[in-house]
Design a protein around this motif. Sequence first.
Motif, PDB file in Angstrom:
ATOM      1  N   GLU A  53       0.682  -1.184   0.004  1.00 13.64           N
ATOM      2  CA  GLU A  53       0.034   0.041   0.207  1.00 13.64           C
ATOM      3  C   GLU A  53       0.777   1.344   0.094  1.00 13.64           C
ATOM      4  N   ALA A  54       1.945   1.230   0.789  1.00 14.16           N
ATOM      5  CA  ALA A  54       2.867   2.316   0.722  1.00 14.16           C
ATOM      6  C   ALA A  54       3.455   2.515  -0.536  1.00 14.16           C
ATOM      7  N   LEU A  55       3.975   1.391  -1.228  1.00 15.21           N
ATOM      8  CA  LEU A  55       4.520   1.557  -2.477  1.00 15.21           C
ATOM      9  C   LEU A  55       3.601   2.304  -3.460  1.00 15.21           C
ATOM     10  N   LEU A  56       2.374   1.648  -3.762  1.00 12.64           N
ATOM     11  CA  LEU A  56       1.502   2.298  -4.659  1.00 12.64           C
ATOM     12  C   LEU A  56       0.933   3.634  -4.334  1.00 12.64           C
ATOM     13  N   GLY A 106      -5.141  13.464  -1.868  1.00 16.55           N
ATOM     14  CA  GLY A 106      -5.836  13.443  -2.944  1.00 16.55           C
ATOM     15  C   GLY A 106      -5.058  12.879  -4.279  1.00 16.55           C
ATOM     16  N   THR A 107      -3.823  12.660  -4.055  1.00 15.38           N
ATOM     17  CA  THR A 107      -3.160  12.161  -5.321  1.00 15.38           C
ATOM     18  C   THR A 107      -3.716  10.610  -5.441  1.00 15.38           C
ATOM     19  N   PRO A 108      -3.660  10.328  -6.956  1.00 17.48           N
ATOM     20  CA  PRO A 108      -3.940   9.030  -7.247  1.00 17.48           C
ATOM     21  C   PRO A 108      -3.051   8.166  -7.355  1.00 17.48           C
ATOM     22  N   PHE A 109      -3.326   6.828  -6.695  1.00 14.43           N
ATOM     23  CA  PHE A 109      -2.363   5.667  -6.522  1.00 14.43           C
ATOM     24  C   PHE A 109      -1.878   5.503  -8.039  1.00 14.43           C
ATOM     25  N   VAL A 110      -0.829   4.728  -7.902  1.00 15.26           N
ATOM     26  CA  VAL A 110      -0.024   4.192  -9.133  1.00 15.26           C
ATOM     27  C   VAL A 110      -1.036   3.436 -10.074  1.00 15.26           C
ATOM     28  N   ALA A 111      -1.092   3.799 -11.354  1.00 15.31           N
ATOM     29  CA  ALA A 111      -2.013   3.038 -12.119  1.00 15.31           C
ATOM     30  C   ALA A 111      -1.019   3.025 -13.496  1.00 15.31           C
ATOM     31  N   PRO A 112      -1.516   2.134 -14.339  1.00 15.93           N
ATOM     32  CA  PRO A 112      -0.620   1.893 -15.598  1.00 15.93           C
ATOM     33  C   PRO A 112      -0.959   3.067 -16.726  1.00 15.93           C
ATOM     34  N   GLY A 113       0.131   3.535 -17.142  1.00 12.55           N
ATOM     35  CA  GLY A 113      -0.107   4.806 -18.211  1.00 12.55           C
ATOM     36  C   GLY A 113      -0.170   5.987 -17.790  1.00 12.55           C
ATOM     37  N   MET A 114      -0.230   6.064 -16.299  1.00 20.01           N
ATOM     38  CA  MET A 114      -0.123   7.480 -15.680  1.00 20.01           C
ATOM     39  C   MET A 114       1.290   8.342 -16.008  1.00 20.01           C
ATOM     40  N   THR A 115       1.101   9.609 -16.044  1.00 16.79           N
ATOM     41  CA  THR A 115       2.126  10.254 -16.210  1.00 16.79           C
ATOM     42  C   THR A 115       2.245  11.100 -14.952  1.00 16.79           C
ATOM     43  N   LEU A 116       3.520  11.708 -14.684  1.00 12.28           N
ATOM     44  CA  LEU A 116       3.749  12.662 -13.415  1.00 12.28           C
ATOM     45  C   LEU A 116       5.143  13.504 -13.665  1.00 12.28           C
ATOM     46  N   LYS A 117       5.240  14.458 -12.994  1.00 14.85           N
ATOM     47  CA  LYS A 117       6.393  15.207 -12.853  1.00 14.85           C
ATOM     48  C   LYS A 117       6.989  14.851 -11.552  1.00 14.85           C
ATOM     49  N   VAL A 118       8.073  14.846 -11.514  1.00 16.65           N
ATOM     50  CA  VAL A 118       9.060  14.955 -10.019  1.00 16.65           C
ATOM     51  C   VAL A 118      10.129  15.995 -10.100  1.00 16.65           C
ATOM     52  N   GLU A 159      12.899   2.477 -13.786  1.00 21.47           N
ATOM     53  CA  GLU A 159      13.001   1.958 -12.571  1.00 21.47           C
ATOM     54  C   GLU A 159      11.923   0.961 -12.225  1.00 21.47           C
ATOM     55  N   SER A 160      12.144  -0.122 -11.577  1.00 23.17           N
ATOM     56  CA  SER A 160      11.125  -1.219 -11.057  1.00 23.17           C
ATOM     57  C   SER A 160      11.295  -0.960  -9.534  1.00 23.17           C
ATOM     58  N   PHE A 161      10.084  -1.143  -8.905  1.00 22.71           N
ATOM     59  CA  PHE A 161       9.831  -1.455  -7.381  1.00 22.71           C
ATOM     60  C   PHE A 161       8.891  -2.619  -7.226  1.00 22.71           C
ATOM     61  N   ASP A 162       9.532  -3.608  -6.438  1.00 20.97           N
ATOM     62  CA  ASP A 162       8.445  -4.867  -6.390  1.00 20.97           C
ATOM     63  C   ASP A 162       8.769  -5.104  -4.551  1.00 20.97           C
ATOM     64  N   ILE A 163       7.368  -5.595  -4.263  1.00 20.95           N
ATOM     65  CA  ILE A 163       7.247  -5.951  -3.023  1.00 20.95           C
ATOM     66  C   ILE A 163       7.077  -7.648  -3.004  1.00 20.95           C
ATOM     67  N   ASP A 164       7.762  -8.297  -2.608  1.00 19.66           N
ATOM     68  CA  ASP A 164       7.555  -9.738  -2.692  1.00 19.66           C
ATOM     69  C   ASP A 164       7.376 -10.424  -1.333  1.00 19.66           C
ATOM     70  N   ALA A 207      12.092   4.823   3.136  1.00 23.72           N
ATOM     71  CA  ALA A 207      10.532   5.176   3.025  1.00 23.72           C
ATOM     72  C   ALA A 207       9.848   3.832   3.244  1.00 23.72           C
ATOM     73  N   ILE A 208      10.225   2.639   2.709  1.00 23.00           N
ATOM     74  CA  ILE A 208       9.321   1.692   2.601  1.00 23.00           C
ATOM     75  C   ILE A 208       9.424   0.693   4.111  1.00 23.00           C
ATOM     76  N   SER A 209      10.905   0.798   4.712  1.00 21.27           N
ATOM     77  CA  SER A 209      10.720   0.223   5.806  1.00 21.27           C
ATOM     78  C   SER A 209      11.778   1.036   6.734  1.00 21.27           C
ATOM     79  N   PRO A 210      11.425   1.338   7.745  1.00 25.49           N
ATOM     80  CA  PRO A 210      12.316   2.248   8.666  1.00 25.49           C
ATOM     81  C   PRO A 210      13.487   1.443   9.151  1.00 25.49           C
ATOM     82  N   LEU A 211      13.449   0.104   9.255  1.00 25.11           N
ATOM     83  CA  LEU A 211      14.568  -0.692   9.652  1.00 25.11           C
ATOM     84  C   LEU A 211      15.305  -1.264   8.577  1.00 25.11           C
ATOM     85  N   TYR A 212      16.511  -1.105   8.584  1.00 24.80           N
ATOM     86  CA  TYR A 212      17.501  -1.535   7.537  1.00 24.80           C
ATOM     87  C   TYR A 212      17.549  -3.061   7.942  1.00 24.80           C
ATOM     88  N   ALA A 213      17.556  -3.945   6.735  1.00 22.14           N
ATOM     89  CA  ALA A 213      17.892  -5.395   6.662  1.00 22.14           C
ATOM     90  C   ALA A 213      19.156  -5.673   5.872  1.00 22.14           C
TER      91      ALA A 213
END
Length: 216
Positions: A53-56, A106-118, A159-164, A207-213
Amino acid sequence: MRRGTFREGTVDYAAVGATHAPDLMQYPPEGSIPAEESWRIGSGEDRFRIAGEALLSWTAQRAGGLELSDVRPASGESYTGVSFDAEGTPIAPNRSQVEQRFDAEGTPFVAPGMTLKVRGRVKGMRADAELRVISVTEERRRIGFVLGTVGGSTVSGEESFDIDWREDTDEVWFTVRAFDTPTSMLYKLPGMVRRRRRELFSRYLRAISPLYATPI
């Protein structure tokens, strides 16, 4: 969807989906610098769901010091992005979300084809870009997405981001893979792309995990 058709007029690099290729680190797209890190961030379904949920909801980017703006959904109702097989080859379009979700701001979650600026800075250097969401994965044991540069970036690439959530061990792992081709003169200096990437990876993990592994 054919790779060439998808690429036209959308992203500024050729190897769409290459962050999902198993041999990315050995054979990156020509002229690019690859990177990959995996971290164990906990175990169990609850940890997997919370991290997903945090990632998306763009937590990795925002907590990584990047400001999001001009977040726009894909044009046209028929677009569902692309997905990739184990070799990184595009296959049938992945499923789109039935209902668009939004975070507390109010920001949309990640969705296919979405564009954004950072906008932001990494180690004091500009890290602005326009990006497109290439694909989104929401499966029982994997949640993730792929971002590609459209233009206006200091580097060109993906970039690719994956939670497994691993079935054999019950462990939850966060993996980020990327390939970057410098476009600005500053990032063409030796070591600058790798320095930028190391800092971004560190921020994403915090950001995704406060504790390093321990990295894999």
